[in-house]
Write a protein that holds these residues in place. Structure first.
Motif, PDB file in Angstrom:
ATOM      1  N   UNK A 272     -19.449  -6.806  -9.547  1.00 47.20           N
ATOM      2  CA  UNK A 272     -18.525  -6.619  -8.429  1.00 47.20           C
ATOM      3  C   UNK A 272     -17.930  -5.222  -8.576  1.00 47.20           C
ATOM      4  N   UNK A 273     -18.259  -4.345  -7.621  1.00 49.81           N
ATOM      5  CA  UNK A 273     -17.994  -2.917  -7.777  1.00 49.81           C
ATOM      6  C   UNK A 273     -16.919  -2.462  -6.801  1.00 49.81           C
ATOM      7  N   UNK A 274     -15.846  -1.880  -7.351  1.00 48.91           N
ATOM      8  CA  UNK A 274     -14.743  -1.377  -6.528  1.00 48.91           C
ATOM      9  C   UNK A 274     -15.036   0.050  -6.093  1.00 48.91           C
ATOM     10  N   UNK A 275     -14.564   0.376  -4.904  1.00 56.15           N
ATOM     11  CA  UNK A 275     -14.691   1.754  -4.425  1.00 56.15           C
ATOM     12  C   UNK A 275     -13.898   2.698  -5.327  1.00 56.15           C
ATOM     13  N   UNK A 276     -12.708   2.253  -5.710  1.00 56.24           N
ATOM     14  CA  UNK A 276     -11.865   3.024  -6.629  1.00 56.24           C
ATOM     15  C   UNK A 276     -10.885   2.057  -7.303  1.00 56.24           C
ATOM     16  N   UNK A 277     -10.298   2.509  -8.411  1.00 52.27           N
ATOM     17  CA  UNK A 277      -9.377   1.665  -9.152  1.00 52.27           C
ATOM     18  C   UNK A 277      -8.071   1.467  -8.378  1.00 52.27           C
ATOM     19  N   UNK A 278      -7.536   0.256  -8.462  1.00 48.66           N
ATOM     20  CA  UNK A 278      -6.229  -0.059  -7.871  1.00 48.66           C
ATOM     21  C   UNK A 278      -5.533  -1.066  -8.776  1.00 48.66           C
ATOM     22  N   UNK A 279      -4.482  -0.628  -9.456  1.00 45.57           N
ATOM     23  CA  UNK A 279      -3.747  -1.554 -10.317  1.00 45.57           C
ATOM     24  C   UNK A 279      -3.078  -2.660  -9.503  1.00 45.57           C
ATOM     25  N   UNK A 280      -2.636  -2.345  -8.289  1.00 44.85           N
ATOM     26  CA  UNK A 280      -1.953  -3.354  -7.482  1.00 44.85           C
ATOM     27  C   UNK A 280      -2.916  -4.459  -7.043  1.00 44.85           C
ATOM     28  N   UNK A 281      -4.187  -4.137  -6.869  1.00 40.25           N
ATOM     29  CA  UNK A 281      -5.172  -5.127  -6.422  1.00 40.25           C
ATOM     30  C   UNK A 281      -5.927  -5.760  -7.587  1.00 40.25           C
ATOM     31  N   UNK A 282      -5.695  -5.285  -8.799  1.00 39.49           N
ATOM     32  CA  UNK A 282      -6.517  -5.675  -9.949  1.00 39.49           C
ATOM     33  C   UNK A 282      -6.523  -7.185 -10.171  1.00 39.49           C
ATOM     34  N   UNK A 283      -5.355  -7.795 -10.164  1.00 33.91           N
ATOM     35  CA  UNK A 283      -5.280  -9.238 -10.406  1.00 33.91           C
ATOM     36  C   UNK A 283      -6.009 -10.012  -9.311  1.00 33.91           C
ATOM     37  N   UNK A 284      -5.891  -9.570  -8.077  1.00 37.98           N
ATOM     38  CA  UNK A 284      -6.601 -10.239  -6.988  1.00 37.98           C
ATOM     39  C   UNK A 284      -8.106 -10.144  -7.174  1.00 37.98           C
ATOM     40  N   UNK A 285      -8.573  -8.997  -7.640  1.00 33.33           N
ATOM     41  CA  UNK A 285     -10.014  -8.862  -7.915  1.00 33.33           C
ATOM     42  C   UNK A 285     -10.467  -9.895  -8.950  1.00 33.33           C
TER      43      UNK A 285
END
Length: 546
Positions: A257-270
């Motif tokens: 599962x590949x993110x476009x860019x890092x996001x600490x705010x979305x990390x837990x949801x990922x």
């Protein structure tokens, strides 16, 4: 009947057995084998783009692109640069080039025009695959660099440029056979890595390097806690970490599962939404997402951590019931050391573990002799599949190699059990009044304070002592400088550090540190963006703000 826990000797025997197993000869062969095994299983999901691809699709598309690239003149040994986002085009192009026997040169997408021109010129890039968003940077250059020509620039995305990646893919045949045989001894990547000084250097990495890296990573994460299928990849693909994680996922038969860019705010949801079993877990994500009911929805089984405090290691394992293990790797050697899954007590220490498969480690003194147990020295590594050397850098190669041993430039010690511990970086050592101060060591102590989220330690000039120690502090959310006064920080440091290691200067960071795309603190930028290194700092020696 009680089963005995594994020992270091057991781990080394297991490592030797791994080294006896046959590995695929090339990246292209590896992908073909995995496609034959897993076919219609989803291999990768670029969730920000809503794109999923099966193992069979990736294999077929790589052959289609390879067919078109050969018709455009790309042959074995040709240098092809990629300046792409975290998108399917990156992975497919890499595999296609590997299938041809060409050499990929990943380019940092944040590079300025000057940096881009430097790498393309230094790497002798003959072709460039570039995202349309970055094309203006190249077009603004006074002239195309080195061996490049506009008719050999391939564009991904919306653009009026005549040579389009999508058109090449569509025109190619999946029934592709490489004009020249490709083996593990052939060059696959020219991977640029920044040193502590000077311009980036291109590491020459073979197909064997990547096969050793991904197979070792996959086998290390198999064991009593097997079942890793879903892997989160969040770092930019021009770095080596996402590449080996992607191949490791393929070896495990899982889904990346590949993110476009890092996001600490979305990390837990990922983690929750994609039922992630493995990832490299950034320590700041713990404080970004405090304990809560959603912890029960996390399905992590194993995470990689780097440089975490003991309290953070204990917290993440307790919160998520996960195996958290450190290791040591670098672009030049791949994985050098890993903490075994069974080493639960050791995992709470800041150890990098035991030598990885195909890797031999030694700690050497300045005169090149082998250090004793618990003696600090430079880590040297050798083994099958490490870098050939730095491209067109004879002086750097002479400095970095002693025969087949590669000198890492990192200070380590080894305990009586054979576990390796990183102490610091030789070239990041602060030379204070004749004493060497490890920035890593001071940072670790500072982050041991509950109130401190992150810390960066650097050298600042001093007329008397040559260099002094300065610490930048980022406090945990909700805390202010008044909650964590300099006196409390100095007192904490004095309890854990020799007097000459205690920072003289403290500066509190508002907001966030400048960071690299992989979320590391960009110390060079931190220093460069500070006009006066003593402004807004507390001077411990003079007991005042400056």
């Amino acid at each position: 009947m009680r089963t005995q826990s594994p020992t270091v000797e057991d781990e080394l025997v297991r490592r030797k057995r791994q080294e006896q197993l046959a590995l695929p000869e090339s990246l292209g062969q590896f992908v073909r084998e995995q496609a034959a095994l897993h076919g219609e299983r989803i291999a990768a999901v670029w969730f920000d783009r809503g794109i999923s691809m099966t193992y069979a699709q990736i294999d077929s598309m790589a052959s289609q692109l390879a067919d078109s690239l050969v018709k455009r003149g790309i042959r074995k040994g040709c240098h092809v640069a990629l300046m792409l986002k975290n998108a399917p085009e990156f992975v497919i192009t890499w595999i296609a080039l590997g299938r041809i026997g060409a050499v990929m040169v990943p380019v940092n997408t944040s590079y300025t025009q000057d940096e881009l021109v430097f790498v393309l010129t230094d790497a002798d890039a003959q072709y460039l695959v570039i995202d349309a968003e970055f094309l203006p940077r190249l077009a603004a250059a006074p002239a195309l660099p080195g061996l490049l020509a506009w008719e050999r620039v391939i564009v991904c995305g919306e653009s009026e440029h005549p040579l389009r990646w999508a058109a090449l893919l569509e025109a190619g045949s999946a029934d592709f056979t490489a004009p020249s045989a490709v083996s593990r001894h052939d060059l696959l990547n020219l991977q640029y890595t920044s040193g502590t000084t000077g311009f980036p250097k291109g590491c020459m990495l073979s197909h064997d390097y990547w096969m050793i890296h991904c197979h070792g990573a996959a086998r290390h994460r198999r064991g009593p806690e097997a079942g890793i299928e879903n892997v989160l990849i969040w770092a930019p693909f021009f770095y080596m970490d996402p590449m080996w994680q992607f191949l490791m996922t393929m070896k495990l038969g899982g889904t990346a599962y590949i993110a476009e860019r890092m996001s600490l705010t979305r990390f837990m949801s990922w983690l929750i939404d994609y039922r992630i079993h493995y990832c490299i877990f950034p320590e700041p994500a713990l404080s970004q997402h405090p304990r809560g009911p959603r912890d029960a929805e996390v399905h992590l089984k194993y995470i990689s951590i780097y440089g975490w405090t003991r309290s953070a290691r204990e917290e993440v394992q307790a919160r998520f019931g996960v195996i958290a293990r450190e290791g040591f790797g670098m672009t030049e050697v791949g994985t050098g050391a890993l903490v075994p899954a069974w080493a639960h007590d050791k995992a709470l220490e800041r150890t990098c573990g035991l030598p990885a498969p195909f890797r031999e480690l030694q700690i050497r003194r300045e005169d090149g002799s082998v250090a004793e147990v618990d003696e600090v020295g430079e880590l040297w590594i050798r083994g099958r599949g490490i870098l050939w050397g730095y491209y067109k850098r004879p002086e750097a190669n002479a400095e970095s190699f002693d025969g087949d041993w590669f000198r890492t430039g990192d200070l380590f010690r080894r305990d009586a059990q054979g576990f390796y511990f990183i102490v610091g970086r030789i070239k990041e050592m602060i030379k204070r009044a004749g004493e060497n101060v490890s920035a890593t060591e001071v940072e670790t102590v500072l982050r041991g304070m509950d109130a401190i989220d992150e810390a960066a330690v650097v050298a600042v000039p001093d007329p008397l002592r040559r260099e002094e120690v300065k610490a930048y502090l980022k406090l945990r959310e909700g805390l202010t400088q008044g909650d964590v006064p300099p006196a409390a920080v100095f007192e904490h440091c004095a309890r854990h550090l020799a007097p000459f290691k205690v920072p003289r200067y403290l500066q509190y960071i508002e907001g966030d540190f400048p960071r690299t795309p992989s979320r590391k603190i960009a110390k060079k930028r931190l220093i460069a963006e500070t006009v006066d290194p003593f402004a807004d700092t507390f001077d411990r020696q003079e007991s005042r703000w400056r």
